[in-house]
Design an enzyme around this catalytic site. Sequence first.
Site, PDB file in Angstrom:
ATOM      1  N   GLY A   1       1.142  -1.103   0.177  1.00  0.00           N
ATOM      2  CA  GLY A   1      -0.275   0.621  -0.541  1.00  0.00           C
ATOM      3  C   GLY A   1       0.835   1.856  -0.056  1.00  0.00           C
ATOM      4  O   GLY A   1       2.424   1.415  -0.697  1.00  0.00           O
ATOM      5  N   GLY A   2       0.753   2.383   0.448  1.00  0.00           N
ATOM      6  CA  GLY A   2       0.986   3.868   0.251  1.00  0.00           C
ATOM      7  C   GLY A   2       2.682   3.770   1.659  1.00  0.00           C
ATOM      8  O   GLY A   2       3.103   4.658   1.146  1.00  0.00           O
ATOM      9  N   MET A   3       1.968   3.153   2.370  1.00  0.00           N
ATOM     10  CA  MET A   3       2.928   3.253   3.662  1.00  0.00           C
ATOM     11  C   MET A   3       3.036   1.814   4.474  1.00  0.00           C
ATOM     12  O   MET A   3       4.445   1.473   5.414  1.00  0.00           O
ATOM     13  CB  MET A   3       1.806   4.059   4.909  1.00  0.00           C
TER      14      MET A   3
ATOM     15  N   VAL B   1       3.280  -6.146   3.265  1.00  0.00           N
ATOM     16  CA  VAL B   1       2.695  -7.254   3.579  1.00  0.00           C
ATOM     17  C   VAL B   1       3.396  -8.238   3.138  1.00  0.00           C
ATOM     18  O   VAL B   1       3.189  -8.526   1.647  1.00  0.00           O
ATOM     19  CB  VAL B   1       1.337  -7.287   3.475  1.00  0.00           C
TER      20      VAL B   1
ATOM     21  N   LYS C   1       3.593  -6.864   8.745  1.00  0.00           N
ATOM     22  CA  LYS C   1       3.363  -5.633   7.516  1.00  0.00           C
ATOM     23  C   LYS C   1       5.081  -5.174   8.290  1.00  0.00           C
ATOM     24  O   LYS C   1       5.398  -4.712   9.819  1.00  0.00           O
ATOM     25  CB  LYS C   1       2.174  -5.030   8.155  1.00  0.00           C
TER      26      LYS C   1
ATOM     27  N   ASP D   1      -8.776   4.926   7.629  1.00  0.00           N
ATOM     28  CA  ASP D   1      -8.732   4.402   5.789  1.00  0.00           C
ATOM     29  C   ASP D   1      -9.473   2.907   5.717  1.00  0.00           C
ATOM     30  O   ASP D   1      -8.954   1.736   5.050  1.00  0.00           O
ATOM     31  CB  ASP D   1      -7.311   3.472   5.923  1.00  0.00           C
TER      32      ASP D   1
END
Length: 554
Positions: free
Chosen positions: A26-28, A31, A46, A140
């Site tokens: 994802g953006g941050m 995983v 993660k 989110d």
Amino acid sequence: MRDIHAAVTLGSQVAGYRVESYVARGGMAVVYRAQDVRLGRRVALKLIAPELAQNEQFRQRFMRESQLAASIDHPNIIPIYEAGEADGLLYIAMRFVEGEDLSNVLEREGSLLPDEISVLFGQVARALDAAHSVGLVHRDVKPANMLLVGGRGGRGDQHVYLTDFGLTKKSSSLTGFTSVGHFIGTIQYVAPEQISNRPVDARTDVYSFGCVVYEALTGFPPFVRDDDAAMLWAHLSEAPPSVRAHRPDLPAELDYVFCRALAKEPAERTASCGEFMDQLTELLPRYDAQPTDSSTDRATHRQPGGSGSRTTVGSAAGSTRPPGLSTPQAPLGTGSLQVAAQQLRPSPQQRPLLLGAAAVLVVGLLAVGAFLLHNRVDNSFVRYDGRHDYASFTVEHPRIWREHTHDGFFLVLGPPEADLQKLFSDKNWDVARPLYSSHPEQLTGLYGSTETFVVDLTDPTAVKDLVTTLVPARSGDFRLAPASVDGQRAVQVDGSLKDPTSPTALTIRAYVVREDSASSTTVLMFFAPPGRFMAEQPTFRRVLQSVHLATTAR
């Protein structure tokens, strides 16, 4: 993310977890599926972006909130085993669950059936409410963070896990951005306060959750735009489209439920995700109760999906219907009449007796139809044609509203029983006080005026000063937000008016509009008693969407 991939390879270990395979990114974070070397169990590992790990404030908050998230014991939240830092990387280890995330389901199927939505999103709502009860805000909420597992008996039997609680945010004065400038949220589902960098709380998740449920029900997110800037602007200033625009088979009362969940101001939203789902489930039809329940029959109620049409819930038995909502009734269609005719066809001996009754019934139905038609017309919308230069705009408004004008200065559209122009011209609350408790619907309407000067919309003080001069009194500060009216730039002003000598008060939402081609400023201000303002939102939205501004000043 290149730094994470450079530091982590298959077979390597991070904090005692052996990396087995890549799962998602994802953006941050990234995983991986990993093996806990110490306990021999499989986990989802993660790893957080290094630039965030290097920020001391973010690191401390991450550790504190990961521990709090790990303390939540809820069947619809994936358990977190451990969180920490190793070799300069922040990590979270959680239960590894084999399943399919909801974004893939919606990409493939387009939408879900109403009974599936009630069951699946009821689980998500309970998970979010559990997190909110300990002060955590997810920030989110999106289909990709909802994992569907099992379900041999169909979609409605699946178990849902809400994921990604390791990057939640403590409910406080913090905002939708991290301290290093990373925006937290997904653009199709992001709440207005996250965009404008205001404090977030549980109601931020209510907004995002409402966007996801809207998409699952209709096949589309509430706002679909060509670019990110337009999408963000829509979240900030535009009302969500009617559910019936995509699903005409569903009751109109659903629009009110979504209107509350997706309110721009957090204070005006539904109080919790569970309350939202209670209201929604009460209105949704139950297709699973039909005698025929084959996959073919159920598919007829799904909305088309697939990559070409997209830009990117337990049962509430005993729930309380929100105020103003009536029980939806199924329409009596031709097919129903044919079935009824076959079942009730009289014998030859009965026919003479029934002819007279049938004639009476027909006359009665005609009378009822005429009554309904009359009331439908009376409750329809009519157009104010902009004939006054001091209100040089056109707008559609409920037929029951009447024009109240004051000496060529402004126009008030509202119920005929109340002479509302006196309230705004003389700041005379005498007209409002007797109606406030007994007939609050008569204190609802639209104030409009076109001023012969241009207000600098980038100057909050100038905008507030203009509105202040128009209203009879105000309580507290006005809140400003960017908006758009008839394609022109505007500022939305929210606040309240209060009678200084009694409890009488009105909630207002004003739009200050400057036309690019005219040296004038138009002010449109909706008002209603606080207890009615949210219920009037569907009417206000329709009125606002019908506004057309003039191109010449008075």
